[in-house]
Design an enzyme around this catalytic site. Structure first.
Site, mmCIF file in Angstrom:
data_model
loop_
_atom_site.group_PDB
_atom_site.id
_atom_site.type_symbol
_atom_site.label_atom_id
_atom_site.label_comp_id
_atom_site.label_asym_id
_atom_site.label_seq_id
_atom_site.Cartn_x
_atom_site.Cartn_y
_atom_site.Cartn_z
ATOM 1 N N ARG A 183 -5.688 -13.055 0.385
ATOM 2 C CA ARG A 183 -6.220 -11.829 -0.229
ATOM 3 C C ARG A 183 -7.611 -12.110 -0.838
ATOM 4 N NH1 ARG A 183 -4.611 -6.937 0.663
ATOM 5 N NH2 ARG A 183 -5.329 -6.363 -1.400
ATOM 6 N N TYR A 212 0.865 -1.195 0.000
ATOM 7 C CA TYR A 212 0.000 0.000 0.000
ATOM 8 C C TYR A 212 0.903 1.247 0.000
ATOM 9 C CZ TYR A 212 -3.226 -3.524 1.966
ATOM 10 O OH TYR A 212 -3.977 -4.650 2.217
ATOM 11 N N GLY A 223 -13.678 -0.375 4.485
ATOM 12 C CA GLY A 223 -12.347 -0.701 4.976
ATOM 13 C C GLY A 223 -12.190 -2.197 5.212
ATOM 14 N N GLU A 240 -0.318 -7.132 9.232
ATOM 15 C CA GLU A 240 -1.592 -6.546 8.821
ATOM 16 C C GLU A 240 -2.737 -7.245 9.550
ATOM 17 O OE1 GLU A 240 -2.273 -6.937 4.631
ATOM 18 O OE2 GLU A 240 -3.807 -5.367 4.591
ATOM 19 N N ASP A 273 -6.587 4.688 7.685
ATOM 20 C CA ASP A 273 -5.308 4.380 8.339
ATOM 21 C C ASP A 273 -4.689 5.629 8.971
ATOM 22 O OD1 ASP A 273 -5.816 2.494 6.036
ATOM 23 O OD2 ASP A 273 -4.105 1.458 6.906
ATOM 24 N N TYR A 280 -7.765 -12.254 4.733
ATOM 25 C CA TYR A 280 -8.035 -10.813 4.860
ATOM 26 C C TYR A 280 -9.164 -10.536 5.856
ATOM 27 C CZ TYR A 280 -7.416 -6.191 2.446
ATOM 28 O OH TYR A 280 -7.134 -4.888 2.091
ATOM 29 N N TRP A 281 -10.344 -10.124 5.423
ATOM 30 C CA TRP A 281 -11.419 -9.773 6.361
ATOM 31 C C TRP A 281 -12.433 -10.905 6.547
ATOM 32 C CZ3 TRP A 281 -11.242 -5.618 9.481
ATOM 33 C CH2 TRP A 281 -10.343 -4.593 9.148
ATOM 34 N N ASP A 325 -12.788 -4.937 3.116
ATOM 35 C CA ASP A 325 -13.086 -5.213 1.715
ATOM 36 C C ASP A 325 -13.865 -6.496 1.427
ATOM 37 O OD1 ASP A 325 -11.233 -3.188 1.926
ATOM 38 O OD2 ASP A 325 -9.867 -3.974 0.426
#
Ligand code: DGY
Length: 429
Positions: free
Chosen positions: A207, A40, A172, A400, A47, A357-358, A174
């Site tokens: 991802r 990023y 945020g 992360e 952030d 990721y999320w 994703d």
């Protein structure tokens, strides 16, 4: 609520702070801080909030204020603050400015993110020991802060009075399972060619999927074709969802502004009113059967998704104690299989994935928002247990995100907000 790990084996505060500061310094550029090198390489909107608090926590107040000033210098005339500011060229990230084609200088995306930087500005104002600097910095930011929140109120109000996001990137979070149902009807991008750069740095199984990326870009294509009209994006977008996390962060931002307005000599009324109306909107997203805050798909006209982090973030805004108990009971039930707290999605749902990721991993930011909300609601022991658990994660790496099964740090490494919150939360006196 805790993570596996022996607190006695943790590094001392001083060591951890030094390592965290080194991450922030490495990621610092000309007046702003990138979330992670390579992955990023620009300034990201939400952030910037925790990052500014990290700088403040080591006494670098000018750097902290500048972080926010840089972000707000890219604000659109409508009041929208873009979710990425492309301060310099970098081929390492996709989609870059040429895909967005917003015509802005500096180049930016045409979406926003939760207004955490507003709450950060209020905290900087309250904490800066140089009161002249605090007053002049906050007062010069004030019109920008108010313009952003007014725009959210004006252009993003949903049918329940909660805030509408027009792209999963705006949450945020994703690829959270919260968006799966709403995303399922979104067209994929028309161009066959997609140049993912993220998977050069992070393993593809951590991802979003290629199909999700093609849909993310499909929404960008629709909004770009509609001319990036920030006054009417919920009508233009094939994705329009009232988001509890975004709403909670906006409500708290308004409340945080109201709390410092008198000391700063600015008008308190609009912030107080917005905090109240968004509180009502958030309240309407409570699903009493599930015992969780859930997004509402404005186009399909229904609540969507399993219990995820976006609902959990409601705690940051302040919710009734009975609901806190119900949410904590659910989170506690997850710990029987997943020792590291707090997974970002419901583990017994088929959508759960501990490393993607999320869709399951633990995030330091979410833990901070939750712990802060718990402390404010009087659950101080729970807040402090979550802080200890999070400290064991960052002691291993400033990642992360973290695998809730074994606390392994995954995703991008040397991640700014994990380091910044180590300074501002996990190792504060
Ligand atoms: C990304 O590129 O993964 C970001 O989350 C988009 O904001």
């Amino acid at each position: 609520m805790g993570a596996s790990g022996d607190a006695g084996a943790l590094p001392r505060n001083g060591d951890l702070r030094q390592r965290a500061l080194a991450v922030l310094e490495r990621n610092h550029r000309d007046g702003y801080t990138v979330p992670a090198q390579e992955l990023y390489p620009f300034q990201w909107c939400w952030d910037s909030g925790p990052i500014a608090l990290g700088w403040a926590a080591v006494g670098r107040w000018d750097t902290a204020w500048t972080e926010l000033e840089r972000l707000f210098s890219a604000q659109w005339t409508s009041g929208m603050v873009p979710h990425i500011v492309f301060w310099q060229e970098d081929d390492g990230y996709f989609p870059g400015p040429e895909i967005w084609a917003t015509g802005r200088n500096p180049p930016t995306t045409g979406l926003t993110q939760p207004p955490l930087p507003v709450s950060a500005a209020a905290r900087l104002f309250a904490g800066d020991p140089d009161r002249d600097r605090a007053l002049s910095s906050f007062r010069s930011l004030w019109p920008h802060l108010v313009a952003w929140l007014s725009w959210i109120e004006r252009a993003r109000q949903g049918p329940h009075g909660a805030s509408v996001i027009v792209h999963p990137w705006e949450s945020g979070m994703d690829n959270s399972p919260s968006w799966d149902q709403s995303l399922s009807v979104v067209p994929e991008m028309s161009n066959e060619h997609i140049e993912r750069r993220d998977v050069a740095t992070v393993s593809a199984d951590q991802r979003p999927s290629s199909r999700e990326y093609r849909q993310y870009l499909g929404i960008v294509e629709v909004l770009r074709t509609a001319g990036w009209n920030t006054e009417r994006q919920p009508a233009d977008s094939p994705f329009a969802v009232e988001d509890p996390g975004f709403t909670a962060i906006t409500a708290r931002a308004a409340a945080d502004l109201a709390a410092v307005a008198t000391a700063a000599g600015v008008d308190v009324r609009a912030s107080t009113r917005l905090a109240e109306s968004l509180g009502t909107g958030l309240h309407a997203l409570w699903d009493d059967d599930m015992g969780w805050y859930r997004p509402y798909d404005v186009l399909a006209k229904c609540a969507v998704g399993p219990a995820t982090s976006t609902g959990l973030v409601a705690l940051w805004a302040g919710v009734p104690v009975a609901r806190v108990h119900r949410m904590l009971a659910r989170v506690d039930s997850w710990r029987t299989t997943l020792p590291a707290a707090i997974p970002t999605s419901q583990p017994d749902d088929p959508s759960f994935d501990p490393i993607r990721y999320w869709r399951g991993p633990v995030w330091v930011l979410i833990n901070w928002l939750v712990a802060d909300g718990l402390a404010r609601a009087g659950f101080t022991d729970r807040a402090s247990a979550l802080r200890t658990a999070t400290r064991t994660l960052v002691a291993r790496s400033f990642s992360e995100y973290y695998d809730p099964r074994n606390a392994a740090g995954i995703g991008g490494q040397g991640f700014s907000w994990s380091a910044a919150l180590t300074l501002a939360w996990l190792t504060e006196a």
